[in-house]
Scaffold this motif. Structure first.
Motif, mmCIF file in Angstrom:
data_model
loop_
_atom_site.group_PDB
_atom_site.id
_atom_site.type_symbol
_atom_site.label_atom_id
_atom_site.label_comp_id
_atom_site.label_asym_id
_atom_site.label_seq_id
_atom_site.Cartn_x
_atom_site.Cartn_y
_atom_site.Cartn_z
ATOM 1 N N TRP A 17 -31.540 1.496 -13.533
ATOM 2 C CA TRP A 17 -30.688 1.294 -12.359
ATOM 3 C C TRP A 17 -30.841 2.426 -11.344
ATOM 4 O O TRP A 17 -30.651 2.207 -10.153
ATOM 5 N N ASN A 18 -31.192 3.637 -11.829
ATOM 6 C CA ASN A 18 -31.046 4.811 -10.961
ATOM 7 C C ASN A 18 -32.260 5.719 -10.824
ATOM 8 O O ASN A 18 -32.241 6.635 -10.005
ATOM 9 N N ASN A 19 -33.294 5.515 -11.629
ATOM 10 C CA ASN A 19 -34.415 6.464 -11.604
ATOM 11 C C ASN A 19 -35.706 5.811 -11.138
ATOM 12 O O ASN A 19 -35.990 4.657 -11.460
ATOM 13 N N LEU A 20 -36.497 6.571 -10.399
ATOM 14 C CA LEU A 20 -37.806 6.107 -9.944
ATOM 15 C C LEU A 20 -38.855 7.112 -10.381
ATOM 16 O O LEU A 20 -38.764 8.306 -10.087
ATOM 17 N N TYR A 21 -39.839 6.604 -11.119
ATOM 18 C CA TYR A 21 -40.930 7.446 -11.600
ATOM 19 C C TYR A 21 -42.230 7.007 -10.931
ATOM 20 O O TYR A 21 -42.568 5.823 -10.915
ATOM 21 N N ILE A 22 -42.970 7.974 -10.388
ATOM 22 C CA ILE A 22 -44.236 7.700 -9.715
ATOM 23 C C ILE A 22 -45.347 8.392 -10.479
ATOM 24 O O ILE A 22 -45.419 9.626 -10.555
ATOM 25 N N HIS A 23 -46.247 7.613 -11.054
ATOM 26 C CA HIS A 23 -47.354 8.122 -11.858
ATOM 27 C C HIS A 23 -48.524 8.478 -10.944
ATOM 28 O O HIS A 23 -48.696 7.892 -9.873
ATOM 29 N N PRO A 24 -49.375 9.430 -11.354
ATOM 30 C CA PRO A 24 -50.519 9.810 -10.510
ATOM 31 C C PRO A 24 -51.449 8.666 -10.138
ATOM 32 O O PRO A 24 -52.113 8.730 -9.098
ATOM 33 N N GLY A 26 -50.493 5.759 -9.286
ATOM 34 C CA GLY A 26 -49.778 4.866 -8.381
ATOM 35 C C GLY A 26 -48.816 3.929 -9.058
ATOM 36 O O GLY A 26 -48.062 3.207 -8.385
ATOM 37 N N ASN A 27 -48.793 3.889 -10.375
ATOM 38 C CA ASN A 27 -47.862 3.020 -11.084
ATOM 39 C C ASN A 27 -46.422 3.480 -10.869
ATOM 40 O O ASN A 27 -46.131 4.679 -10.884
ATOM 41 N N ILE A 28 -45.538 2.498 -10.686
ATOM 42 C CA ILE A 28 -44.101 2.741 -10.556
ATOM 43 C C ILE A 28 -43.435 2.292 -11.847
ATOM 44 O O ILE A 28 -43.616 1.163 -12.290
ATOM 45 N N LEU A 29 -42.657 3.167 -12.466
ATOM 46 C CA LEU A 29 -41.942 2.845 -13.690
ATOM 47 C C LEU A 29 -40.506 3.351 -13.599
ATOM 48 O O LEU A 29 -40.140 4.049 -12.641
ATOM 49 N N THR A 30 -39.729 3.013 -14.618
ATOM 50 C CA THR A 30 -38.352 3.505 -14.640
ATOM 51 C C THR A 30 -38.283 4.963 -15.050
ATOM 52 O O THR A 30 -37.326 5.657 -14.711
ATOM 53 N N CYS A 31 -39.288 5.424 -15.811
ATOM 54 C CA CYS A 31 -39.285 6.811 -16.268
ATOM 55 C C CYS A 31 -40.673 7.168 -16.787
ATOM 56 O O CYS A 31 -41.544 6.300 -16.915
ATOM 57 N N SER A 32 -40.870 8.423 -17.141
ATOM 58 C CA SER A 32 -42.195 8.894 -17.523
ATOM 59 C C SER A 32 -42.654 8.360 -18.871
ATOM 60 O O SER A 32 -43.855 8.375 -19.165
ATOM 61 N N VAL A 33 -41.730 7.909 -19.721
ATOM 62 C CA VAL A 33 -42.125 7.371 -21.030
ATOM 63 C C VAL A 33 -41.951 5.858 -21.099
ATOM 64 O O VAL A 33 -42.077 5.260 -22.161
ATOM 65 N N GLY A 34 -41.666 5.228 -19.967
ATOM 66 C CA GLY A 34 -41.521 3.779 -19.928
ATOM 67 C C GLY A 34 -42.826 3.069 -20.230
ATOM 68 O O GLY A 34 -43.913 3.577 -19.936
ATOM 69 N N LYS A 35 -42.730 1.886 -20.820
ATOM 70 C CA LYS A 35 -43.911 1.127 -21.225
ATOM 71 C C LYS A 35 -44.248 -0.013 -20.258
ATOM 72 O O LYS A 35 -45.299 -0.636 -20.386
ATOM 73 N N THR A 114 -30.608 7.674 -7.860
ATOM 74 C CA THR A 114 -29.938 8.971 -7.958
ATOM 75 C C THR A 114 -30.860 10.011 -8.593
ATOM 76 O O THR A 114 -30.458 11.156 -8.773
ATOM 77 N N SER A 115 -32.067 9.576 -8.947
ATOM 78 C CA SER A 115 -33.003 10.489 -9.600
ATOM 79 C C SER A 115 -34.434 10.100 -9.268
ATOM 80 O O SER A 115 -34.769 8.916 -9.225
ATOM 81 N N LEU A 167 -29.396 12.267 -4.267
ATOM 82 C CA LEU A 167 -29.950 12.544 -5.590
ATOM 83 C C LEU A 167 -29.031 13.442 -6.419
ATOM 84 O O LEU A 167 -28.439 14.385 -5.911
ATOM 85 N N LYS A 168 -28.954 13.113 -7.693
ATOM 86 C CA LYS A 168 -28.343 14.010 -8.663
ATOM 87 C C LYS A 168 -29.394 14.932 -9.260
ATOM 88 O O LYS A 168 -29.088 16.070 -9.640
ATOM 89 N N GLU A 169 -30.628 14.419 -9.361
ATOM 90 C CA GLU A 169 -31.685 15.199 -9.991
ATOM 91 C C GLU A 169 -33.041 14.799 -9.419
ATOM 92 O O GLU A 169 -33.264 13.642 -9.080
ATOM 93 N N ILE A 170 -33.932 15.780 -9.338
ATOM 94 C CA ILE A 170 -35.319 15.507 -8.976
ATOM 95 C C ILE A 170 -36.212 16.291 -9.932
ATOM 96 O O ILE A 170 -35.894 17.427 -10.314
ATOM 97 N N TYR A 171 -37.285 15.647 -10.347
ATOM 98 C CA TYR A 171 -38.191 16.251 -11.337
ATOM 99 C C TYR A 171 -39.591 16.286 -10.747
ATOM 100 O O TYR A 171 -40.139 15.258 -10.353
ATOM 101 N N PHE A 172 -40.158 17.494 -10.682
ATOM 102 C CA PHE A 172 -41.509 17.669 -10.167
ATOM 103 C C PHE A 172 -42.452 17.970 -11.333
ATOM 104 O O PHE A 172 -42.242 18.912 -12.098
ATOM 105 N N ALA A 173 -43.493 17.151 -11.451
ATOM 106 C CA ALA A 173 -44.519 17.405 -12.457
ATOM 107 C C ALA A 173 -45.855 17.024 -11.839
ATOM 108 O O ALA A 173 -46.024 17.040 -10.627
#
Length: 379
Positions: A17-24, A26-35, A114-115, A167-173
């Motif tokens: 509902w709240n997180n957006l993950y962008i993979h190098p 270009g894939n868009i997922l809910t999180c970094s460990v999403g399948k 929010t993330s 945003l409540k949180e942002i993660y840079f990797a």
């Protein structure tokens, strides 16, 4: 659902509902460990994947029904081994919007962001053993391959800039975020519009004399997650070509300059012994036992610690048990070591020959000597 019930729910995670993950790639997922991939930036702009997305809608509805979705297999599997920390549990305590709990009762296929977890660039100085070209352009160069990356990064960056305020949180990797120029621009704008946002940066800390590092120190809710799981020549083999002396110099500086940090230690076939040496070293410079996270390198499979002999695995279990006896159970190191024990007890088809073959190829390409550095593998 009441906040307490939501937090204790065995399948719920706010990421769909709240997180957006962008993979190098270009894939868009809910999180970094999403399948499950929601879309790819090579096919369309980011806005097209975060509204009325049927894949997202199915994921949300599955959680509403109290069922496990295959997208979330990694977190559920980790929790099933007794590990306290998982990304699902982190998100539940960090990005859940308790001011709008009704959203978690509806499967709309929309993201109310929010993330953000941003990794759309694979630029990195290292080519760590268990990594690969999708996360490191140094790996790309070494293998002579090219990873397809999105070309419309300007649109993606603008979308991120437009969504920083709430945003409540942002993660840079990445890649390595401390050398990413886009992240400098994003952090500058974030500090202007949302200075209290939680900022998490995952870094190898090979170079902290960068604009990104200096800007990050402006945030009061800053946490660095530092990659390290070995020492000396074994560290240098695993995190090629970074040197152990470089890490020592920068970690001593960083822990005195940032408000919060932890360590992401990856258990693998190359640090069955030196993992504990690294824990000892980090303890010796003043880091707390609540600063340790230990994940498991199950891909590529030749890196998996379970390829080692039963005798070595038993030694490892005994070492974990000894360290747990001298660690407060309240702290993350205790549960992380317990998770390691559970992990190595799982059924596994050993193939140490594959491990050796891959190490020999690395040795040739990088002019290294794994037989000397990891003699136990060749016994």
């Amino acid at each position: 659902m009441k906040p307490k019930d939501l937090y204790e729910d065995p399948v719920f995670c706010p990421a769909p509902w709240n997180n957006l993950y962008i993979h190098p790639d270009g894939n868009i997922l809910t999180c970094s460990v999403g399948k499950v991939t929601l879309g790819n930036l090579n096919d369309s702009n980011i806005e097209d994947f975060v509204e009325d997305n049927e894949i997202l809608k199915d994921l949300q509805q599955t959680m509403i029904d109290g069922l496990r979705h295959r997208n979330c297999k990694n977190c559920y599997s980790l929790e099933d081994t007794g590990v306290y920390y998982s990304l699902r549990k982190h998100y539940k305590s960090t990005i859940t919007n308790f001011n709008n709990l009704e959203q978690y009762d509806r499967a709309t296929g929309n993201l109310d962001i929010t993330s953000l977890d941003i990794r759309y660039d694979n630029t990195c100085q290292n080519a760590c053993v268990y990594c690969g070209p999708e996360y490191s352009n140094r790996w790309e160069k070494e293998l002579g391959v090219t990873i397809k990356k999105p070309t419309n990064t300007q649109n993606t960056k603008q979308y991120i800039l437009d969504n920083l305020k709430n945003l409540k949180e942002i993660y840079f990797a990445g890649g390595e975020p401390l050398i990413n120029k886009d992240f400098v621009v994003i952090m500058q704008e974030l500090y202007r519009v949302n200075p209290n946002c939680k900022v998490r940066i995952n870094s190898n800390i090979k170079n902290i004399d960068t604009p990104a590092y200096e800007i990050s120190k402006n945030f009061i809710n800053l946490r660095y997650t530092i990659s390290a799981e070995s020492i000396n020549e074994q560290y240098e083999y695993i995190r090629y070509p970074q040197t152990w002396s470089n890490f020592q110099k920068n970690i001593k500086r960083l822990i005195n300059e940032v408000p919060s940090y932890n360590f992401n230690m990856t258990l693998n076939v190359l640090n069955v012994y030196s993992l504990f040496d690294c824990i000892d070293y980090l303890r010796s410079i003043g880091t707390h036992d609540n600063s340790f996270i230990i994940t498991h390198a199950h891909e590529p499979i030749w890196c998996d610690i379970c390829n080692l002999s039963d005798e070595i695995i038993q030694e490892f279990i005994e070492k974990c048990t000894h360290y747990m006896q001298n660690t407060d159970p309240r702290y993350s190191l205790y549960s992380a070591l317990g998770g390691c024990i559970e992990y190595v007890k799982q059924p596994f088809i050993k193939d140490i020959n594959s491990t050796i073959n891959n190490l020999e190829q690395l040795d040739i390409r990088r002019n290294l000597n794994s037989r000397k550095t990891f003699p136990y593998i060749y016994k």
